[in-house]
Scaffold this motif. Structure first.
Motif, mmCIF file in Angstrom:
data_model
loop_
_atom_site.group_PDB
_atom_site.id
_atom_site.type_symbol
_atom_site.label_atom_id
_atom_site.label_comp_id
_atom_site.label_asym_id
_atom_site.label_seq_id
_atom_site.Cartn_x
_atom_site.Cartn_y
_atom_site.Cartn_z
ATOM 1 N N UNK A 32 0.809 -1.187 0.000
ATOM 2 C CA UNK A 32 0.000 0.000 0.000
ATOM 3 C C UNK A 32 0.854 1.253 0.000
ATOM 4 N N UNK A 33 0.257 2.298 -0.515
ATOM 5 C CA UNK A 33 0.924 3.589 -0.543
ATOM 6 C C UNK A 33 0.668 4.288 0.779
ATOM 7 N N UNK A 34 1.722 4.658 1.441
ATOM 8 C CA UNK A 34 1.561 5.299 2.739
ATOM 9 C C UNK A 34 1.736 4.282 3.848
ATOM 10 N N UNK A 35 1.201 4.595 5.021
ATOM 11 C CA UNK A 35 1.410 3.768 6.196
ATOM 12 C C UNK A 35 0.091 3.278 6.757
ATOM 13 N N UNK B 170 -2.144 5.362 9.505
ATOM 14 C CA UNK B 170 -3.138 6.402 9.299
ATOM 15 C C UNK B 170 -4.362 6.136 10.162
ATOM 16 N N UNK B 171 -5.046 7.210 10.548
ATOM 17 C CA UNK B 171 -6.232 7.048 11.362
ATOM 18 C C UNK B 171 -7.285 6.250 10.618
ATOM 19 N N UNK B 172 -7.927 5.300 11.320
ATOM 20 C CA UNK B 172 -8.991 4.515 10.713
ATOM 21 C C UNK B 172 -10.150 5.437 10.366
ATOM 22 N N UNK B 173 -10.768 5.185 9.241
ATOM 23 C CA UNK B 173 -11.894 6.007 8.821
ATOM 24 C C UNK B 173 -12.871 5.151 8.036
ATOM 25 N N UNK C 258 -8.920 -3.881 6.916
ATOM 26 C CA UNK C 258 -8.020 -2.731 7.025
ATOM 27 C C UNK C 258 -8.843 -1.472 6.782
ATOM 28 N N UNK C 259 -8.641 -0.472 7.614
ATOM 29 C CA UNK C 259 -9.447 0.744 7.534
ATOM 30 C C UNK C 259 -8.588 2.003 7.475
ATOM 31 N N UNK C 260 -7.299 1.863 7.159
ATOM 32 C CA UNK C 260 -6.425 3.024 7.053
ATOM 33 C C UNK C 260 -6.685 3.816 5.782
ATOM 34 N N UNK C 261 -6.039 4.965 5.669
ATOM 35 C CA UNK C 261 -6.280 5.849 4.537
ATOM 36 C C UNK C 261 -5.852 5.235 3.207
ATOM 37 N N UNK D 157 -11.803 3.523 -1.765
ATOM 38 C CA UNK D 157 -10.721 3.565 -2.750
ATOM 39 C C UNK D 157 -9.386 3.263 -2.075
ATOM 40 N N UNK D 158 -8.632 2.325 -2.651
ATOM 41 C CA UNK D 158 -7.389 1.846 -2.053
ATOM 42 C C UNK D 158 -6.257 1.894 -3.060
ATOM 43 N N UNK D 159 -5.045 2.088 -2.562
ATOM 44 C CA UNK D 159 -3.859 2.177 -3.406
ATOM 45 C C UNK D 159 -3.078 0.867 -3.350
ATOM 46 N N UNK D 160 -2.960 0.210 -4.501
ATOM 47 C CA UNK D 160 -2.236 -1.055 -4.625
ATOM 48 C C UNK D 160 -1.576 -1.118 -5.995
ATOM 49 N N UNK D 161 -0.443 -1.811 -6.115
ATOM 50 C CA UNK D 161 0.087 -2.056 -7.451
ATOM 51 C C UNK D 161 -0.856 -3.015 -8.176
ATOM 52 N N UNK D 162 -0.908 -3.002 -9.503
ATOM 53 C CA UNK D 162 -1.856 -3.843 -10.241
ATOM 54 C C UNK D 162 -1.434 -5.304 -10.270
ATOM 55 N N UNK D 163 -1.215 -5.866 -9.114
ATOM 56 C CA UNK D 163 -0.751 -7.247 -8.969
ATOM 57 C C UNK D 163 -1.800 -8.132 -8.308
ATOM 58 N N UNK D 164 -3.028 -7.638 -8.244
ATOM 59 C CA UNK D 164 -4.110 -8.363 -7.602
ATOM 60 C C UNK D 164 -5.271 -8.465 -8.583
#
Length: 254
Positions: free
Chosen positions: A12-15, A18-21, A129-132, A201-208
């Protein structure tokens, strides 16, 4: 950062600190989700042959619940046979799924086979997972540990198969949009039974491998699950659902 939990791997991009939201995006229809995919940095799906041959190889360990590999290995990508809808009944509510056999035929074929063998019935969704950077519910492991699978594995499909081998852009994050249904894996071409549903919306490389979408009712169910949060055993905003989620059954048909 890269976060690995057993057989399910997410980059994932980032950590994950991040606060759960809980996402506030209005529910999207399956059609809207499909139309938004190419706006996320993902390549537009390319037409496949009318009949695709699938290979299901032995996995690294035995099946964690009695099951056999798909009997069908020639899978159609056009016509009525390629239209696959399913209804997933969970302890938290119903989730309707529209599977994309035209884009990821071998994945849909495997998932359908597992559903017909009742492989998912009575299993728990073991991770949320509920991070940003990552908002997903992960299911499909009979052991509930993130380590389980069906005893076989198969290659990635859309969008991974739209990138040339060695293309560095295949490692760059793109948006896996709210409403996407995709496979979890432990590296290239290690798909088995674990899958994840994207509720934000989630950030992932297109490997899934993306193999379907979630309907509006399903997104409402996912929002309710996300609102309860995780037990944070893997860190802030990442762990088992705080309120356990069990897949009671998955059935063909809407």
């Amino acid at each position: 950062m890269v976060l690995i939990v057993g057989a399910g791997l997410f980059a994932l991009s980032g950590s994950n600190d991040d606060n759960a939201a809980v996402p506030t995006t209005a529910p999207l229809s399956s059609t809207t989700v499909a139309q938004s995919l190419t706006e996320s940095g993902l390549p537009a799906p390319k037409p496949k042959a009318a009949l695709v041959s699938c290979t299901y190889a032995a996995g690294t360990g035995p099946a964690d619940k009695p099951v056999t590999k798909p009997e069908r290995i020639e899978v159609p990508t056009t016509g009525a046979a390629a239209a696959v809808n399913m209804s997933m009944r969970t302890s938290a509510g119903s989730i309707g799924l529209a599977l994309k056999q035209a884009e990821s035929p071998c994945t849909v074929n495997s998932f359908t086979s597992l559903v017909q063998q009742r492989y998912f019935d009575g299993t728990s969704c073991h991770r949320i997972t509920t991070g940003a950077g990552l908002k997903v519910l992960q299911c499909g492991d009979p052991t509930g540990t993130g380590m389980g699978g069906p005893g076989y594995q198969f290659a990635n499909e859309y969008p991974t198969d739209h990138f040339p081998v060695g293309d560095p852009s295949a490692q760059l994050p793109v948006d896996y949009k709210r409403g996407v249904l995709a496979m979890a894996n432990a590296g290239p071409d290690t798909n088995g039974s674990q899958f994840f549903l994207v509720f934000g919306d989630s950030q992932l490389p297109p490997q899934y491998t993306i193999f379907g979408t979630v309907d509006a009712e399903g997104l409402a169910t996912l929002d309710k699950i996300a609102a309860s949060g995780s037990d944070e055993t893997n860190g802030p905003g990442d762990g088992k659902p705080k309120v356990p989620v069990e897949i009671e059954s998955i059935q063909l048909g809407s």
